[in-house]
Scaffold this active site. Structure first.
Site, PDB file in Angstrom:
ATOM      1  N   GLY A  71     -12.391  -2.661  -8.458  1.00  0.00           N
ATOM      2  CA  GLY A  71     -12.205  -1.319  -9.013  1.00  0.00           C
ATOM      3  C   GLY A  71     -10.611  -0.983  -8.945  1.00  0.00           C
ATOM      4  N   TRP A  72     -10.090  -1.539  -7.837  1.00  0.00           N
ATOM      5  CA  TRP A  72      -8.562  -1.210  -7.765  1.00  0.00           C
ATOM      6  C   TRP A  72      -7.923  -1.835  -8.998  1.00  0.00           C
ATOM      7  CZ3 TRP A  72      -7.651   2.273  -4.777  1.00  0.00           C
ATOM      8  CH2 TRP A  72      -8.057   2.534  -3.253  1.00  0.00           C
TER       9      TRP A  72
ATOM     10  N   ASP B 135      -6.087  -5.336  -4.565  1.00  0.00           N
ATOM     11  CA  ASP B 135      -5.936  -3.862  -4.160  1.00  0.00           C
ATOM     12  C   ASP B 135      -4.296  -3.688  -4.437  1.00  0.00           C
ATOM     13  OD1 ASP B 135      -7.676  -5.435  -2.600  1.00  0.00           O
ATOM     14  OD2 ASP B 135      -7.813  -3.985  -1.009  1.00  0.00           O
TER      15      ASP B 135
ATOM     16  N   ASP C 160       0.972  -1.301  -0.046  1.00  0.00           N
ATOM     17  CA  ASP C 160       0.089  -0.030  -0.021  1.00  0.00           C
ATOM     18  C   ASP C 160       0.649   1.046  -0.179  1.00  0.00           C
ATOM     19  OD1 ASP C 160      -2.343  -1.562   0.095  1.00  0.00           O
ATOM     20  OD2 ASP C 160      -2.667  -1.362   2.137  1.00  0.00           O
TER      21      ASP C 160
END
Length: 407
Positions: free
Chosen positions: A251-252, A178, A123
């Site tokens: 969506g990521w 993600d 992240d």
């Protein structure tokens, strides 16, 4: 006694003057931190949303209700949308807002104080996307050094046996959708800009591996996560995949594809492959689009009890469809689907205050797999995670979609 009294009066008077000056300075600082923007309904939705965020969070590090500067992907996502807005409007306040965040989190020697290299958290790469333009415009080496540190993380980041980045060191052997957005656009941009594109094959490999391991042939969708070890309780003991399709994770992934493709030259052998993945995903998502234009939190389970039309995933799909169509990666019909999604957001999920502030509702605040308390990836888990108005995972993609659609 009279002299003592005079001295006492003078001291008191001096103290009062000092306090008045201090209070005045505080008031000036307070006023400068709380600019009242005029958010006119004649502005594009991108600016209306951006000005709302700037009014709610005078300093960009305050996004997501943070009280101290923190290097984080949500700030990177929103500020990337501000960067696109600055490119479009040339309004310097958007550039200054981005730079303010970078300068609050990166010191003069390029150290990111709140970033912990040893965590190998994928992240943490994402916010690096805002540094390329800052370095180009300022030539300040601190931005370059911060980018080099993030690139070093990718060089040493733990991987699956086939070379896929783990999501985090504390989530061993796991790839999540993600993570493709968190790392690949930065990685593709960096290797193109500073390494003559030498590692674009490695960028493409991350998409190849997640397609191989998380793709579901029945729906055309991809599961939220995959555990190579199959040891996690949420992992299917045969395939290693998590049990459900979550719209934001998809969506990521969709955004990762359209953003990473920016850096693949037309003659690169992997470019067509990535475009094929995007088309495959877009076709599957189009089948799940609700008549309102939106998508459900658990993508393929429709109006099953508890499921709801969710803002962040819907905004991400609107952006990916619009950009994909604008760039020629997707058929032009997806621009229509993107506009339908944006209409759905405005009509169903967006509220506008009397002052003109834009509020996006029905946004899932957070969801993941494993951890403590344990997140099992069940249907019940996804539908019961808390919601948050103007969650940055919705506001950033909303701005990006508005820009691509010129709404």
């Amino acid at each position: 006694m009279k002299n003592k009294s005079k001295i006492l009066v003078l001291l008191c008077f001096g103290y009062i003057l000092i306090q008045c000056k201090a209070d005045k300075n505080k008031a000036v600082a307070s006023d400068s931190d709380n600019t009242n923007y005029i958010i006119s309904d004649t502005l594009k939705w991108s600016e209306r949303m951006a000005l709302t965020l700037m009014e709610q969070h005078p300093k960009a590090y305050q996004i997501d209700d943070k009280e101290e500067p923190k290097w984080d992907y949500v700030h990177g996502l929103v500020l990337t949308s501000f960067e696109k807005l600055y490119e479009k409007t040339k309004d310097k306040k958007y550039y200054d807002y981005i730079k303010g965040y970078a300068d609050a989190t990166i010191d003069s020697s390029g150290v990111i104080a709140s970033y912990k290299y040893e965590n190998f958290n994928i992240d943490m790469i994402e916010a690096g996307n805002i540094l390329f333009n800052l370095y180009d415009t300022t030539q300040n080496d601190k931005y370059l050094k911060a980018m080099q540190l993030l690139r070093k993380q990718l060089s040493e980041h733990p991987r699956t046996t086939e070379g896929g980045f783990w999501h985090k060191k504390r989530y061993p052997s796991q790839m999540w959708l993600d993570g493709l957005f968190m790392a690949e656009p930065f990685y593709a941009h960096y290797t193109t800009k500073f390494e003559n594109g030498a590692n674009l094959d490695d960028v493409a490999k991350q998409f190849e591996l997640i397609q191989k391991q998380a793709y579901d042939s029945k729906t055309g969708l991809l599961y939220h996560g995959w555990d190579e070890s199959k040891k996690m309780d949420w992992a299917n003991k045969e395939t290693g995949t998590s049990p459900n399709f979550w719209s934001r994770s998809l969506g990521w992934y969709a955004m990762a594809l359209v953003d990473a493709l920016d850096y693949f030259p037309e003659n690169h052998p992997k470019r067509k492959e990535l475009i094929a993945y995007l088309n495959q995903l877009a076709k599957a998502l189009a089948k799940q689009q609700h008549p309102s234009g939106l998508w459900y939190q658990v993508t393929n389970l429709g109006d099953k009890e508890g499921n709801y039309l969710e803002a962040s995933g819907s905004a991400m799909f609107a952006y990916a469809f619009a950009k994909g169509a604008n760039k020629g990666y997707l058929p032009i019909e997806y621009k229509t689907k993107a506009n339908k999604a944006f209409d759905g957001l405005i009509e169903k999920l967006v509220k506008v205050s009397e002052k003109g502030n834009v509020i996006i509702t029905q946004a899932c605040a957070v969801a993941g797999l494993g951890g403590n308390p344990y997140r099992d990836g069940s249907y019940e888990y996804y539908i019961n995670e808390k919601k948050k108005d103007n969650d940055p995972k919705a506001t950033g993609p909303f701005i990006l979609a508005a820009i691509e659609l010129n709404r």
